[in-house]
Design an enzyme around this catalytic site. Structure first.
Site, PDB file in Angstrom:
ATOM      1  N   ASP A 197      -9.804   2.445   2.619  1.00  0.00           N
ATOM      2  CA  ASP A 197      -9.850   1.875   3.978  1.00  0.00           C
ATOM      3  C   ASP A 197     -10.394   2.923   4.951  1.00  0.00           C
ATOM      4  O   ASP A 197     -11.003   2.575   5.972  1.00  0.00           O
ATOM      5  CB  ASP A 197      -8.443   1.464   4.451  1.00  0.00           C
ATOM      6  CG  ASP A 197      -7.957   0.182   3.798  1.00  0.00           C
ATOM      7  OD1 ASP A 197      -8.805  -0.650   3.416  1.00  0.00           O
ATOM      8  OD2 ASP A 197      -6.725   0.017   3.662  1.00  0.00           O
ATOM      9  N   LYS A 209       0.819  -1.221   0.000  1.00  0.00           N
ATOM     10  CA  LYS A 209       0.000   0.000   0.000  1.00  0.00           C
ATOM     11  C   LYS A 209       0.853   1.271   0.000  1.00  0.00           C
ATOM     12  O   LYS A 209       0.496   2.255  -0.644  1.00  0.00           O
ATOM     13  CB  LYS A 209      -0.950   0.007   1.199  1.00  0.00           C
ATOM     14  CG  LYS A 209      -2.056  -1.035   1.097  1.00  0.00           C
ATOM     15  CD  LYS A 209      -3.015  -0.946   2.278  1.00  0.00           C
ATOM     16  CE  LYS A 209      -3.982  -2.117   2.286  1.00  0.00           C
ATOM     17  NZ  LYS A 209      -4.956  -2.056   3.358  1.00  0.00           N
TER      18      LYS A 209
HETATM   19  P1  NDP Z   1       1.122  -4.805  10.004  1.00  0.00           P
HETATM   20  O1  NDP Z   1       1.973  -6.010   9.802  1.00  0.00           O
HETATM   21  O2  NDP Z   1       1.463  -3.525   9.322  1.00  0.00           O
HETATM   22  O3  NDP Z   1       1.074  -4.487  11.603  1.00  0.00           O
HETATM   23  C1  NDP Z   1       0.824  -5.514  12.513  1.00  0.00           C
HETATM   24  C2  NDP Z   1       0.490  -4.898  13.893  1.00  0.00           C
HETATM   25  O4  NDP Z   1       0.058  -5.962  14.746  1.00  0.00           O
HETATM   26  C3  NDP Z   1       1.680  -4.238  14.597  1.00  0.00           C
HETATM   27  O5  NDP Z   1       1.216  -3.115  15.323  1.00  0.00           O
HETATM   28  C4  NDP Z   1       2.166  -5.349  15.532  1.00  0.00           C
HETATM   29  O6  NDP Z   1       2.826  -4.869  16.694  1.00  0.00           O
HETATM   30  C5  NDP Z   1       0.839  -5.934  15.947  1.00  0.00           C
HETATM   31  N1  NDP Z   1       0.900  -7.304  16.444  1.00  0.00           N
HETATM   32  C6  NDP Z   1       1.184  -8.441  15.745  1.00  0.00           C
HETATM   33  N2  NDP Z   1       1.075  -9.532  16.557  1.00  0.00           N
HETATM   34  C7  NDP Z   1       0.720  -9.056  17.793  1.00  0.00           C
HETATM   35  C8  NDP Z   1       0.450  -9.681  19.041  1.00  0.00           C
HETATM   36  N3  NDP Z   1       0.528 -11.012  19.194  1.00  0.00           N
HETATM   37  N4  NDP Z   1       0.089  -8.899  20.086  1.00  0.00           N
HETATM   38  C9  NDP Z   1      -0.014  -7.555  19.945  1.00  0.00           C
HETATM   39  N5  NDP Z   1       0.240  -6.899  18.784  1.00  0.00           N
HETATM   40  C10 NDP Z   1       0.598  -7.648  17.724  1.00  0.00           C
HETATM   41  O7  NDP Z   1      -0.365  -5.276   9.645  1.00  0.00           O
HETATM   42  P2  NDP Z   1      -1.620  -4.372   9.201  1.00  0.00           P
HETATM   43  O8  NDP Z   1      -1.610  -3.152  10.037  1.00  0.00           O
HETATM   44  O9  NDP Z   1      -1.651  -4.195   7.736  1.00  0.00           O
HETATM   45  O10 NDP Z   1      -2.882  -5.311   9.552  1.00  0.00           O
HETATM   46  C11 NDP Z   1      -3.323  -5.512  10.892  1.00  0.00           C
HETATM   47  C12 NDP Z   1      -4.649  -6.295  10.895  1.00  0.00           C
HETATM   48  O11 NDP Z   1      -5.695  -5.525  10.313  1.00  0.00           O
HETATM   49  C13 NDP Z   1      -4.569  -7.613  10.077  1.00  0.00           C
HETATM   50  O12 NDP Z   1      -5.094  -8.642  10.874  1.00  0.00           O
HETATM   51  C14 NDP Z   1      -5.466  -7.350   8.877  1.00  0.00           C
HETATM   52  O13 NDP Z   1      -6.133  -8.534   8.486  1.00  0.00           O
HETATM   53  C15 NDP Z   1      -6.456  -6.321   9.400  1.00  0.00           C
HETATM   54  N6  NDP Z   1      -7.007  -5.455   8.322  1.00  0.00           N
HETATM   55  C16 NDP Z   1      -8.346  -5.497   8.041  1.00  0.00           C
HETATM   56  C17 NDP Z   1      -8.920  -4.684   7.052  1.00  0.00           C
HETATM   57  C18 NDP Z   1     -10.406  -4.763   6.741  1.00  0.00           C
HETATM   58  O14 NDP Z   1     -10.834  -4.269   5.698  1.00  0.00           O
HETATM   59  N7  NDP Z   1     -11.218  -5.321   7.612  1.00  0.00           N
HETATM   60  C19 NDP Z   1      -8.079  -3.757   6.253  1.00  0.00           C
HETATM   61  C20 NDP Z   1      -6.668  -3.792   6.619  1.00  0.00           C
HETATM   62  C21 NDP Z   1      -6.175  -4.626   7.619  1.00  0.00           C
HETATM   63  P3  NDP Z   1       4.430  -4.592  16.704  1.00  0.00           P
HETATM   64  O15 NDP Z   1       4.639  -3.308  15.928  1.00  0.00           O
HETATM   65  O16 NDP Z   1       4.732  -4.422  18.145  1.00  0.00           O
HETATM   66  O17 NDP Z   1       5.075  -5.782  16.058  1.00  0.00           O
END
Ligand code: NDP
Length: 278
Positions: free
Chosen positions: A102, A66
């Site tokens: 989004d 993105k």
């Molecule tokens: P990114 O990989 O960019 O970010 C992941 C985030 O999740 C980080 O903040 C990370 O924290 C955190 N994280 C991962 N595992 C854990 C855990 N076990 N406990 C706490 N925090 C955790 O992913 P995205 O931001 O792109 O996506 C995030 C979610 O949003 C996904 O599940 C995706 O499916 C969903 N989504 C849904 C959409 C919809 O239309 N419904 C649209 C876009 C996304 P850290 O930085 O500390 O590693």
């Protein structure tokens, strides 16, 4: 001529978008085919260039492209500029227009619930791409106050700095120190990946008890998650990410076709596709 549109990302096989986008094209009698276009980072510039071909309507863009796609289009909407990311590209006369649907996609289900964002405090968990779009959406909607909490708090601080550290935006760690912010929250958003697989919660379940009984728990993951189950157990209102997914797709459809999206058709197709996947 059959028009082409597709989903650019890596991976894309899990996506529900083909099911509900194709249903929308078919319902409106538009001769278009929505395809999956798995694309590596190396191949992304060529893939985006290929959207300039005359039979291409445009594309959706998903993880992890993105931000990179933002730099490859000819112009972007204000909201895409604010998020520094595009999830939708519309191709018109060989020019590529980038948008970030989004943002309205996230807000639409809250609007449907009648939530008044001006007067509430939202806590957003996560600091990745999805959290970034959510925070931009809340800022653009004039949300009363926002706390972004992340497992690695430095990433939340970087997100706030990137957005110019607006006074309504605070950052926090994803631990017991979040209790104060949760006590005053009308909305808790899970924009982390925790809950996508397995039974991980993004925060300690005891912290959920700090939320007021009127709070809404909104998980961007588009099915029931451990967080939503825990919230239901506490009698809190819940919302999963399927409605957001369909609304962002509906806005993409509008960008490609300049036609009103058949939202109910898309919603029913998304529900069926999710059920088939379960
Ligand atoms: P990114 O990989 O960019 O970010 C992941 C985030 O999740 C980080 O903040 C990370 O924290 C955190 N994280 C991962 N595992 C854990 C855990 N076990 N406990 C706490 N925090 C955790 O992913 P995205 O931001 O792109 O996506 C995030 C979610 O949003 C996904 O599940 C995706 O499916 C969903 N989504 C849904 C959409 C919809 O239309 N419904 C649209 C876009 C996304 P850290 O930085 O500390 O590693």
């Amino acid at each position: 001529m059959t028009l082409r549109v597709g989903l650019i990302g890596d991976p894309v096989e899990h996506s529900l978008s083909p099911a509900f986008q194709q249903a929308a094209f078919d319902a409106l009698g538009i001769d278009a085919l929505y395809a999956l276009w798995p694309t590596s980072a190396v191949d992304l510039p060529a893939r985006v260039t290929s959207l300039r071909e005359p039979d291409v309507l445009g594309a959706n863009v998903t993880l992890p492209h993105k931000q990179a796609a933002f730099a490859l289009v000819d112009d972007v909407t204000e909201r895409a500029a604010a998020a520094h990311a595009v999830n939708t590209i519309a191709s018109r006369d060989g020019r590529l227009h980038g948008d970030n649907t989004d943002i309205p996609g996230f807000l639409a289900p809250l609007d449907e619930r009648g939530l008044r964002l001006h007067s509430l405090h939202a806590v957003v968990l996560g600091a990745g791409g999805a959290a970034h779009a959510v925070v931009v959406a809340l800022l653009l909607a004039g949300c009363g106050g926002i706390t972004v909490a992340n497992r690695h708090p430095a990433r939340a601080e970087a997100l706030a700095a990137e957005l110019g550290a607006p006074p309504s935006l605070r950052t926090a760690a994803l631990d017991a120190t979040l209790a104060g912010a949760l006590q005053s929250a009308g909305l808790l958003v899970n924009a982390t990946a925790a809950g996508w697989q397995g039974d991980a919660l993004p925060l300690d379940s005891a912290l959920l008890r700090a939320l007021p009984p009127t709070a809404l728990v909104y998980d961007l993951i588009y099915r029931e998650t451990p967080l939503l189950r825990a919230a239901v157990g506490l009698g809190l209102g819940t919302l999963d990410g399927l409605r957001m997914l369909v609304h962002q797709g509906a806005e993409s459809f509008r960008c490609w076709t300049d036609q009103a999206p058949p939202l109910e058709v898309m919603w029913q197709a998304a529900l069926s596709a999710r059920d088939r996947r379960a």
